[in-house]
Design a protein around this motif. Structure first.
Motif, PDB file in Angstrom:
ATOM      1  N   SER A   6      57.049  92.495  37.921  1.00 42.50           N
ATOM      2  CA  SER A   6      58.102  92.382  38.928  1.00 42.50           C
ATOM      3  C   SER A   6      57.586  92.624  40.349  1.00 42.50           C
TER       4      SER A   6
ATOM      5  N   SER B  44      61.265  82.132  48.969  1.00 44.86           N
ATOM      6  CA  SER B  44      62.501  82.812  48.619  1.00 44.86           C
ATOM      7  C   SER B  44      62.263  83.631  47.356  1.00 44.86           C
ATOM      8  N   MET B  45      62.133  84.955  47.548  1.00 46.65           N
ATOM      9  CA  MET B  45      61.818  85.849  46.447  1.00 46.65           C
ATOM     10  C   MET B  45      62.878  86.938  46.350  1.00 46.65           C
ATOM     11  N   PRO B  46      63.125  87.455  45.155  1.00 43.38           N
ATOM     12  CA  PRO B  46      64.118  88.534  45.017  1.00 43.38           C
ATOM     13  C   PRO B  46      63.622  89.819  45.676  1.00 43.38           C
ATOM     14  N   LEU B  47      64.565  90.563  46.257  1.00 41.82           N
ATOM     15  CA  LEU B  47      64.255  91.853  46.852  1.00 41.82           C
ATOM     16  C   LEU B  47      64.495  92.960  45.822  1.00 41.82           C
TER      17      LEU B  47
ATOM     18  N   SER C  48      62.732  96.703  50.828  1.00 39.05           N
ATOM     19  CA  SER C  48      64.046  96.066  50.689  1.00 39.05           C
ATOM     20  C   SER C  48      64.439  95.273  51.928  1.00 39.05           C
TER      21      SER C  48
ATOM     22  N   THR D 218      62.131  87.225  52.984  1.00 39.71           N
ATOM     23  CA  THR D 218      61.848  87.779  51.659  1.00 39.71           C
ATOM     24  C   THR D 218      60.341  87.777  51.401  1.00 39.71           C
TER      25      THR D 218
END
Length: 406
Positions: free
Chosen positions: A240, A268-271, A385, A392
């Motif tokens: 992750s 575009s990546m999840p935070l 975050s 991102t």
């Protein structure tokens, strides 16, 4: 050599105003030819607050009236005086900076454009307990890694200073070692640079008018602290964790070169964007210093809001970390060691247009304390975050980690 570190000193300087009025006025306006003596102010009323008072009144009916001035002593011990002025647009004057909760006399005088003064009128005020005294009531000093920790509460969020004094062995008296000024509600900082032998420290609280609280004295044995050996660090990338981009691999984050670093892909990546470092030892962390990317001060992928997670197991399993969690939260093998926000430009400038001085401060890196309650850890996991650009992605050039490895 003693050091003096001034934090948020702009807040103290800005608060040291001399005038209290409802409209800006130039007290150096051309002199009037009217030498008529104005009548004294009347119908005086007083409303007290912490360390000061508002005085309202009726102005004399004088066409060329310019301002009302208040003269008063704020500290009976030192004899320090202040003078404040309020223009003819206002029927109120603010007097503040008093050292005690007690009765004081204030002399009020009306002044015309010809610089002719009315007869003075003396009014008694009784300010409530000044903020610096309230802050001093909760002052605590205790041992910390490499020095002493200072904590106090400033619920009124008014500018105050915490002054740390140190008396070296054989020295005749205490001298200032560090000064911290702020207007934040919970004050907590550490003065470091000491071995573990007993040291004589003292702390007092001051305000922008030079009022000082009683001094708290304490002999303290600083806790042992070392910079963790970077030669033992290793990359421990988990599924992750953020995907590395541009060849800026994780290992560059501790290679001693501030011109290279860790950088994730601009996609575009999840935070949060996460990086996991193995420390090679189990240590109780005290603090860490992060070096951001020069040329992108307060911008781009430099971390703005982030947390540090740790695990003391030999091979911790991956865990998807949240954007925010309370300090001490546990997720799988990981515990939140602390939440952090990189401060904005010291000048108060917008982060998109920092001054040259702001950039210089930024490029020195920023040091962050790890809460004393944090458990020992073998891994240092940074979860970003929010970057300064809001993108991102994340990047940083170097990290220095300190603590007790015993």
């Amino acid at each position: 050599m003693f050091k003096i570190q001034l934090q948020h000193i702009l807040a103290i300087a800005a608060a040291g105003y001399l005038f209290s009025c409802t409209k800006a006025i130039d007290y150096n306006d051309p002199v009037s030819d009217d030498k008529t003596k104005p009548e004294a102010i009347s119908n005086i009323k007083v409303s007290n607050f912490k360390g000061g008072s508002f005085i309202t009144y009726s102005l004399p009916k004088t066409e060329n009236l310019l301002y009302v001035k208040a003269d008063y002593v704020i500290n009976d011990v030192t004899g320090k005086k202040r003078q404040t002025k309020s223009s003819y647009y206002s029927d109120t004057i603010k007097v503040e900076g008093f050292a005690e909760k007690k009765e004081y006399e204030v002399t009020l005088t009306a002044v015309t454009r010809a610089n002719v003064e009315s007869d003075p009128v003396t009014v008694k005020v009784h300010p409530d307990t000044p903020v610096y005294k309230l802050v001093a009531k909760s002052l605590q000093i205790s041992a910390d890694f490499g020095g002493v920790n200072v904590q106090t509460s400033n619920v009124n969020k008014k500018p105050v200073g915490a002054i740390v004094l140190y008396k070296p062995d054989g020295a005749p008296d205490y001298a200032i070692y560090e000064q911290r000024f702020s207007d934040i509600e919970q004050v907590s900082f550490s003065s470091r640079g000491f071995d573990t032998l007993p040291k004589q420290f003292a702390v007092y609280i001051t305000d922008q008018w030079g009022n000082n609280s009683d001094t708290v004295y304490k002999t303290i044995n600083p806790l042992f602290e070392v910079q963790l050996d970077k030669n033992k660090f290793f990359g421990n990338t988990l599924p992750s964790d953020g995907k590395v981009g541009f060849g800026w691999v994780l290992e560059r984050l501790w290679d001693g070169n501030h011109g290279s670093g860790w950088h994730t892909v601009q996609e575009s990546m999840p935070l949060p964007i996460v990086a996991t470092i193995g420390l090679g030892v189990s240590a109780k962390l005290s603090r860490f210093k992060l070096i951001g990317r020069s040329g992108y001060e307060f911008a781009h992928g430099n971390p703005k809001v982030f947390s540090i997670w740790g695990s003391n197991v030999a091979a911790p399993a991956d865990a998807v970390l949240p954007v925010f969690a309370e300090e001490g939260a546990v997720i799988g093998d990981w515990v939140n060691l602390g939440n952090y926000t990189w401060p904005g430009p010291p000048s108060g400038a917008n982060p998109t247009s920092p001054t040259a001085a702001d950039r210089a401060v930024y490029n020195q890196g920023m040091e962050f304390n790890v809460p004393f309650s944090a458990p020992k850890t073998r891994f240092f996991r940074m979860a970003v975050s929010e970057s300064w650009s809001g993108a991102t992605m994340a990047h940083a050039m170097e990290v220095y980690i300190y603590g007790n490895t015993n």
